[in-house]
Design a protein around this motif. Sequence first.
Motif, PDB file in Angstrom:
ATOM      1  N   TYR A 103       4.014   5.776   8.426  1.00 49.90           N
ATOM      2  CA  TYR A 103       4.034   4.581   7.568  1.00 49.90           C
ATOM      3  C   TYR A 103       5.402   4.390   6.768  1.00 49.90           C
ATOM      4  O   TYR A 103       5.811   5.451   6.126  1.00 49.90           O
ATOM      5  CB  TYR A 103       3.068   4.860   6.254  1.00 49.90           C
ATOM      6  CG  TYR A 103       2.694   3.643   5.615  1.00 49.90           C
ATOM      7  CD1 TYR A 103       2.090   2.471   6.146  1.00 49.90           C
ATOM      8  CD2 TYR A 103       3.170   3.681   4.127  1.00 49.90           C
ATOM      9  CE1 TYR A 103       2.297   1.345   5.241  1.00 49.90           C
ATOM     10  CE2 TYR A 103       3.045   2.596   3.567  1.00 49.90           C
ATOM     11  CZ  TYR A 103       2.493   1.374   3.992  1.00 49.90           C
ATOM     12  OH  TYR A 103       2.234   0.359   2.990  1.00 49.90           O
ATOM     13  N   ASN A 104       6.056   3.459   7.045  1.00 47.75           N
ATOM     14  CA  ASN A 104       7.324   2.992   6.579  1.00 47.75           C
ATOM     15  C   ASN A 104       7.420   1.657   6.192  1.00 47.75           C
ATOM     16  O   ASN A 104       7.098   0.878   6.925  1.00 47.75           O
ATOM     17  CB  ASN A 104       8.496   3.456   7.556  1.00 47.75           C
ATOM     18  CG  ASN A 104       8.609   4.997   7.537  1.00 47.75           C
ATOM     19  OD1 ASN A 104       8.689   5.808   6.765  1.00 47.75           O
ATOM     20  ND2 ASN A 104       8.772   5.261   9.071  1.00 47.75           N
ATOM     21  N   ASN A 105       7.943   1.226   5.081  1.00 47.54           N
ATOM     22  CA  ASN A 105       8.287   0.033   4.489  1.00 47.54           C
ATOM     23  C   ASN A 105       7.090  -1.066   4.784  1.00 47.54           C
ATOM     24  O   ASN A 105       7.278  -2.170   5.210  1.00 47.54           O
ATOM     25  CB  ASN A 105       9.574  -0.445   5.387  1.00 47.54           C
ATOM     26  CG  ASN A 105      10.785   0.288   4.801  1.00 47.54           C
ATOM     27  OD1 ASN A 105      10.961   0.773   3.801  1.00 47.54           O
ATOM     28  ND2 ASN A 105      11.592   0.520   5.797  1.00 47.54           N
ATOM     29  N   GLY A 106       5.818  -0.705   4.417  1.00 41.73           N
ATOM     30  CA  GLY A 106       4.802  -1.369   4.583  1.00 41.73           C
ATOM     31  C   GLY A 106       4.202  -1.466   6.097  1.00 41.73           C
ATOM     32  O   GLY A 106       3.228  -2.626   6.312  1.00 41.73           O
ATOM     33  N   GLU A 114      -4.852  -1.033  -8.504  1.00 43.72           N
ATOM     34  CA  GLU A 114      -3.881  -0.859  -9.529  1.00 43.72           C
ATOM     35  C   GLU A 114      -4.444  -1.623 -10.791  1.00 43.72           C
ATOM     36  O   GLU A 114      -4.962  -2.546 -10.896  1.00 43.72           O
ATOM     37  CB  GLU A 114      -2.807  -1.421  -8.939  1.00 43.72           C
ATOM     38  CG  GLU A 114      -1.405  -1.339 -10.038  1.00 43.72           C
ATOM     39  CD  GLU A 114      -0.358  -2.140  -9.268  1.00 43.72           C
ATOM     40  OE1 GLU A 114       0.518  -2.633  -9.996  1.00 43.72           O
ATOM     41  OE2 GLU A 114      -0.221  -1.965  -8.071  1.00 43.72           O
ATOM     42  N   HIS A 129      -6.450  -0.459  -2.029  1.00 45.41           N
ATOM     43  CA  HIS A 129      -5.352  -0.191  -3.186  1.00 45.41           C
ATOM     44  C   HIS A 129      -6.113  -0.904  -4.350  1.00 45.41           C
ATOM     45  O   HIS A 129      -6.670  -1.733  -4.539  1.00 45.41           O
ATOM     46  CB  HIS A 129      -4.140  -1.364  -2.948  1.00 45.41           C
ATOM     47  CG  HIS A 129      -2.980  -0.992  -3.859  1.00 45.41           C
ATOM     48  ND1 HIS A 129      -2.386  -0.250  -4.054  1.00 45.41           N
ATOM     49  CD2 HIS A 129      -2.770  -2.002  -4.756  1.00 45.41           C
ATOM     50  CE1 HIS A 129      -1.465  -0.550  -4.990  1.00 45.41           C
ATOM     51  NE2 HIS A 129      -1.698  -1.639  -5.476  1.00 45.41           N
ATOM     52  N   PHE A 159       0.853  -1.209  -0.140  1.00 48.13           N
ATOM     53  CA  PHE A 159      -0.051  -0.006   0.032  1.00 48.13           C
ATOM     54  C   PHE A 159       0.841   1.343   0.130  1.00 48.13           C
ATOM     55  O   PHE A 159       1.991   1.235   0.548  1.00 48.13           O
ATOM     56  CB  PHE A 159      -0.938  -0.017   1.342  1.00 48.13           C
ATOM     57  CG  PHE A 159      -1.959  -0.970   1.272  1.00 48.13           C
ATOM     58  CD1 PHE A 159      -3.248  -0.582   0.673  1.00 48.13           C
ATOM     59  CD2 PHE A 159      -1.686  -2.245   1.702  1.00 48.13           C
ATOM     60  CE1 PHE A 159      -4.283  -1.510   0.555  1.00 48.13           C
ATOM     61  CE2 PHE A 159      -2.708  -3.221   1.584  1.00 48.13           C
ATOM     62  CZ  PHE A 159      -4.015  -2.722   1.165  1.00 48.13           C
ATOM     63  N   HIS A 160       0.346   2.278  -0.569  1.00 50.94           N
ATOM     64  CA  HIS A 160       0.928   3.618  -0.686  1.00 50.94           C
ATOM     65  C   HIS A 160       0.378   4.427   0.527  1.00 50.94           C
ATOM     66  O   HIS A 160      -0.902   4.158   0.958  1.00 50.94           O
ATOM     67  CB  HIS A 160       0.844   4.524  -1.855  1.00 50.94           C
ATOM     68  CG  HIS A 160       1.543   3.670  -2.989  1.00 50.94           C
ATOM     69  ND1 HIS A 160       2.835   3.685  -3.200  1.00 50.94           N
ATOM     70  CD2 HIS A 160       0.822   2.931  -3.991  1.00 50.94           C
ATOM     71  CE1 HIS A 160       2.927   2.962  -4.252  1.00 50.94           C
ATOM     72  NE2 HIS A 160       1.686   2.545  -4.895  1.00 50.94           N
ATOM     73  N   LYS A 161       1.129   5.311   1.177  1.00 48.01           N
ATOM     74  CA  LYS A 161       0.465   6.140   2.135  1.00 48.01           C
ATOM     75  C   LYS A 161      -0.727   6.989   1.799  1.00 48.01           C
ATOM     76  O   LYS A 161      -1.723   7.010   2.712  1.00 48.01           O
ATOM     77  CB  LYS A 161       1.619   7.098   2.462  1.00 48.01           C
ATOM     78  CG  LYS A 161       1.170   8.035   3.744  1.00 48.01           C
ATOM     79  CD  LYS A 161       2.617   8.911   4.173  1.00 48.01           C
ATOM     80  CE  LYS A 161       3.008  10.134   3.162  1.00 48.01           C
ATOM     81  NZ  LYS A 161       3.818  10.947   3.699  1.00 48.01           N
ATOM     82  N   GLU A 162      -0.916   7.075   0.683  1.00 48.35           N
ATOM     83  CA  GLU A 162      -2.149   7.949   0.315  1.00 48.35           C
ATOM     84  C   GLU A 162      -3.538   6.912   0.136  1.00 48.35           C
ATOM     85  O   GLU A 162      -4.473   7.176   0.195  1.00 48.35           O
ATOM     86  CB  GLU A 162      -2.078   8.171  -1.299  1.00 48.35           C
ATOM     87  CG  GLU A 162      -0.964   9.407  -1.324  1.00 48.35           C
ATOM     88  CD  GLU A 162       0.303   8.885  -1.344  1.00 48.35           C
ATOM     89  OE1 GLU A 162       0.605   7.818  -1.993  1.00 48.35           O
ATOM     90  OE2 GLU A 162       1.362   9.571  -0.980  1.00 48.35           O
ATOM     91  N   ASP A 163      -3.204   5.349   0.259  1.00 47.03           N
ATOM     92  CA  ASP A 163      -4.270   4.392   0.198  1.00 47.03           C
ATOM     93  C   ASP A 163      -4.830   4.183   1.787  1.00 47.03           C
ATOM     94  O   ASP A 163      -5.695   3.636   1.904  1.00 47.03           O
ATOM     95  CB  ASP A 163      -3.579   3.170  -0.262  1.00 47.03           C
ATOM     96  CG  ASP A 163      -3.172   3.314  -1.828  1.00 47.03           C
ATOM     97  OD1 ASP A 163      -3.648   4.132  -2.368  1.00 47.03           O
ATOM     98  OD2 ASP A 163      -2.476   2.315  -2.214  1.00 47.03           O
TER      99      ASP A 163
END
Length: 142
Positions: free
Chosen positions: A117-120, A78, A76, A56-60
């Motif tokens: 949020y870092n590395n999942g 894609e 998410h 996931f991205h931070k925006e998700d």
Amino acid sequence: MFDLMPFEHRGRNLFNFFDDFEKNFFGDLSTDFAQFRTDILDKGDHYLLQAELPGFHKEDINIDLSDNALTIRAEHNEQNDEKDDKGNYIRRERKYGSFVRSFSTEGINPDAISAEYNNGVLELKLPKQALPEPQSRKIEVK
């Protein structure tokens, strides 16, 4: 004659047999994929909630606080499209994932919650509410 029918075998329903087989082979999908894994650590003056959200991205990620409940949502979506020069698809892949989980925030200071949020891994720092100090007073006897 009814003993020859395959729908029941020694008191067991054939449909339940296949349902149990699917759960044993794939696992219970309702519990394995419906929620993400979390750890909650007591750090003394605060709790540290660590949620695994790989891919996931931070925006998700959306975090809502309402009525003593902290809700974490991650969604998410894609889509990868590859087309040739005529606009026909050579390859088209879609991937969608959505997770929601809620936690009680009783005893937490809602104004001081922070998130990274870092590395999942999503980490939420949940400061504990200061307990009111017991007050003593002298009661006068009349």
